[in-house]
Design a protein around this motif. Structure first.
Motif, PDB file in Angstrom:
ATOM      1  N   ARG A  84       0.845  -1.196   0.000  1.00  0.00           N
ATOM      2  CA  ARG A  84       0.000   0.000   0.000  1.00  0.00           C
ATOM      3  C   ARG A  84       0.880   1.246   0.000  1.00  0.00           C
ATOM      4  NH1 ARG A  84      -0.299  -1.566   5.437  1.00  0.00           N
ATOM      5  NH2 ARG A  84       0.177   0.116   6.896  1.00  0.00           N
ATOM      6  N   LEU A  85       0.375   2.296  -0.614  1.00  0.00           N
ATOM      7  CA  LEU A  85       1.022   3.606  -0.582  1.00  0.00           C
ATOM      8  C   LEU A  85       0.353   4.371   0.551  1.00  0.00           C
ATOM      9  CD1 LEU A  85       2.929   5.760  -1.731  1.00  0.00           C
ATOM     10  CD2 LEU A  85       1.089   6.400  -3.311  1.00  0.00           C
ATOM     11  N   GLN A  86       1.113   4.615   1.610  1.00  0.00           N
ATOM     12  CA  GLN A  86       0.587   5.234   2.818  1.00  0.00           C
ATOM     13  C   GLN A  86       0.958   6.711   2.841  1.00  0.00           C
ATOM     14  OE1 GLN A  86      -1.189   3.201   4.810  1.00  0.00           O
ATOM     15  NE2 GLN A  86      -1.761   4.802   6.233  1.00  0.00           N
ATOM     16  N   TYR A  87      -0.038   7.570   3.062  1.00  0.00           N
ATOM     17  CA  TYR A  87       0.130   9.027   3.152  1.00  0.00           C
ATOM     18  C   TYR A  87      -0.081   9.442   4.594  1.00  0.00           C
ATOM     19  CZ  TYR A  87      -1.196  13.964   2.714  1.00  0.00           C
ATOM     20  OH  TYR A  87      -1.297  15.327   2.860  1.00  0.00           O
ATOM     21  N   GLY A  90       0.265  15.331   9.561  1.00  0.00           N
ATOM     22  CA  GLY A  90      -0.448  15.748  10.770  1.00  0.00           C
ATOM     23  C   GLY A  90      -1.348  14.627  11.265  1.00  0.00           C
ATOM     24  N   ALA A  91      -2.627  14.939  11.455  1.00  0.00           N
ATOM     25  CA  ALA A  91      -3.580  13.957  11.957  1.00  0.00           C
ATOM     26  C   ALA A  91      -4.121  13.046  10.858  1.00  0.00           C
ATOM     27  CB  ALA A  91      -4.742  14.669  12.645  1.00  0.00           C
ATOM     28  N   THR A  92      -3.766  13.330   9.601  1.00  0.00           N
ATOM     29  CA  THR A  92      -4.259  12.533   8.475  1.00  0.00           C
ATOM     30  C   THR A  92      -3.292  11.398   8.189  1.00  0.00           C
ATOM     31  OG1 THR A  92      -5.307  14.461   7.485  1.00  0.00           O
ATOM     32  CG2 THR A  92      -4.912  12.583   6.042  1.00  0.00           C
ATOM     33  N   ASP A  93      -3.810  10.183   8.157  1.00  0.00           N
ATOM     34  CA  ASP A  93      -3.018   8.994   7.865  1.00  0.00           C
ATOM     35  C   ASP A  93      -3.925   8.039   7.112  1.00  0.00           C
ATOM     36  OD1 ASP A  93      -1.154   6.971   7.824  1.00  0.00           O
ATOM     37  OD2 ASP A  93      -1.048   6.722   9.986  1.00  0.00           O
ATOM     38  N   ARG A  94      -3.616   7.797   5.830  1.00  0.00           N
ATOM     39  CA  ARG A  94      -4.509   6.947   5.049  1.00  0.00           C
ATOM     40  C   ARG A  94      -3.764   6.236   3.926  1.00  0.00           C
ATOM     41  NH1 ARG A  94      -7.875  10.952   1.095  1.00  0.00           N
ATOM     42  NH2 ARG A  94      -6.098  12.169   0.437  1.00  0.00           N
ATOM     43  N   ALA A  95      -4.371   5.172   3.451  1.00  0.00           N
ATOM     44  CA  ALA A  95      -3.833   4.434   2.306  1.00  0.00           C
ATOM     45  C   ALA A  95      -4.358   5.101   1.036  1.00  0.00           C
ATOM     46  CB  ALA A  95      -4.258   2.974   2.353  1.00  0.00           C
ATOM     47  N   LEU A  96      -3.453   5.653   0.230  1.00  0.00           N
ATOM     48  CA  LEU A  96      -3.862   6.266  -1.033  1.00  0.00           C
ATOM     49  C   LEU A  96      -4.147   5.209  -2.092  1.00  0.00           C
ATOM     50  CD1 LEU A  96      -1.369   9.265  -1.412  1.00  0.00           C
ATOM     51  CD2 LEU A  96      -3.746   9.313  -0.623  1.00  0.00           C
ATOM     52  N   ALA A  97      -3.377   4.107  -2.050  1.00  0.00           N
ATOM     53  CA  ALA A  97      -3.515   3.067  -3.067  1.00  0.00           C
ATOM     54  C   ALA A  97      -3.073   1.725  -2.484  1.00  0.00           C
ATOM     55  CB  ALA A  97      -2.669   3.415  -4.292  1.00  0.00           C
ATOM     56  N   VAL A  98      -3.670   0.643  -2.972  1.00  0.00           N
ATOM     57  CA  VAL A  98      -3.315  -0.708  -2.512  1.00  0.00           C
ATOM     58  C   VAL A  98      -3.219  -1.650  -3.707  1.00  0.00           C
ATOM     59  CG1 VAL A  98      -4.335  -0.423  -0.222  1.00  0.00           C
ATOM     60  CG2 VAL A  98      -5.728  -1.329  -2.071  1.00  0.00           C
ATOM     61  N   GLY A  99      -2.383  -2.662  -3.559  1.00  0.00           N
ATOM     62  CA  GLY A  99      -2.235  -3.635  -4.638  1.00  0.00           C
ATOM     63  C   GLY A  99      -1.296  -4.754  -4.240  1.00  0.00           C
ATOM     64  N   ARG A 100      -0.634  -5.335  -5.240  1.00  0.00           N
ATOM     65  CA  ARG A 100       0.311  -6.434  -5.001  1.00  0.00           C
ATOM     66  C   ARG A 100       1.568  -6.199  -5.829  1.00  0.00           C
ATOM     67  NH1 ARG A 100      -1.295 -10.624  -2.047  1.00  0.00           N
ATOM     68  NH2 ARG A 100      -3.491 -10.710  -1.536  1.00  0.00           N
ATOM     69  N   VAL A 101       2.646  -6.781  -5.363  1.00  0.00           N
ATOM     70  CA  VAL A 101       3.935  -6.675  -6.034  1.00  0.00           C
ATOM     71  C   VAL A 101       3.999  -7.635  -7.209  1.00  0.00           C
ATOM     72  CG1 VAL A 101       6.424  -7.094  -5.772  1.00  0.00           C
ATOM     73  CG2 VAL A 101       5.140  -5.943  -3.945  1.00  0.00           C
ATOM     74  N   LYS A 102       4.585  -7.148  -8.289  1.00  0.00           N
ATOM     75  CA  LYS A 102       4.890  -7.979  -9.445  1.00  0.00           C
ATOM     76  C   LYS A 102       6.413  -8.037  -9.555  1.00  0.00           C
ATOM     77  CE  LYS A 102       4.580  -8.041 -14.460  1.00  0.00           C
ATOM     78  NZ  LYS A 102       4.181  -7.295 -15.648  1.00  0.00           N
ATOM     79  N   ARG A 103       6.957  -9.219  -9.838  1.00  0.00           N
ATOM     80  CA  ARG A 103       8.401  -9.375 -10.023  1.00  0.00           C
ATOM     81  C   ARG A 103       8.690  -9.501 -11.513  1.00  0.00           C
ATOM     82  NH1 ARG A 103      11.608  -8.297  -5.669  1.00  0.00           N
ATOM     83  NH2 ARG A 103      13.153  -8.863  -7.202  1.00  0.00           N
ATOM     84  N   SER A 104       9.784  -8.889 -11.938  1.00  0.00           N
ATOM     85  CA  SER A 104      10.182  -8.914 -13.344  1.00  0.00           C
ATOM     86  C   SER A 104      11.654  -9.256 -13.442  1.00  0.00           C
ATOM     87  CB  SER A 104       9.927  -7.543 -13.977  1.00  0.00           C
ATOM     88  OG  SER A 104      10.417  -7.505 -15.292  1.00  0.00           O
ATOM     89  N   GLY A 105      11.998 -10.012 -14.471  1.00  0.00           N
ATOM     90  CA  GLY A 105      13.403 -10.289 -14.726  1.00  0.00           C
ATOM     91  C   GLY A 105      13.858 -11.534 -14.126  1.00  0.00           C
TER      92      GLY A 105
END
Length: 105
Positions: A84-87, A90-105
């Motif tokens: 998750r991308l956590q923002y 101050g008093a604001t704390d939230r997940a802006l985006a969520v997903g899963r990791v992809k591996r490449s290579g």
């Protein structure tokens, strides 16, 4: 019947990690399509929800939030690990985006 929804769902997030490669990513803040500085006090982190939670903090300067993660650290994150991308500011704390990791290579 009228329905009231409060809050919002996080955006979908894709994080692709390449084998034997550093992870470098920049997020540029925009307001109404115009580049602007991130609000003072903003922190952004990628949080990986594997067995031992791992997080990578971005360096926030002006309008840019930058992730610079060495390949030795990226190698420890498995494919399909929830992330998750956590923002926070101050008093604001939230997940802006969520997903899963992809591996490449």
């Amino acid at each position: 019947m009228t329905k009231l929804n409060l809050g919002g769902d996080p955006l979908d997030l894709g994080v692709t990690l390449s084998d034997q490669t550093d992870f470098v990513c920049e997020l540029v803040y925009e307001v109404d399509g115009v580049v602007a500085d991130w609000p003072v006090g903003t922190s952004l982190s990628l949080v990986f929800a594997d067995t031992a939670a791992t997080s990578w903090a971005a360096t926030v300067t002006g309008s840019v939030a930058r992730f610079d993660v060495d390949k030795a650290e990226t190698a420890n994150i498995a494919a399909s690990t929830p992330v998750r991308l956590q923002y926070a500011n101050g008093a604001t704390d939230r997940a802006l985006a969520v997903g899963r990791v992809k591996r490449s290579g």
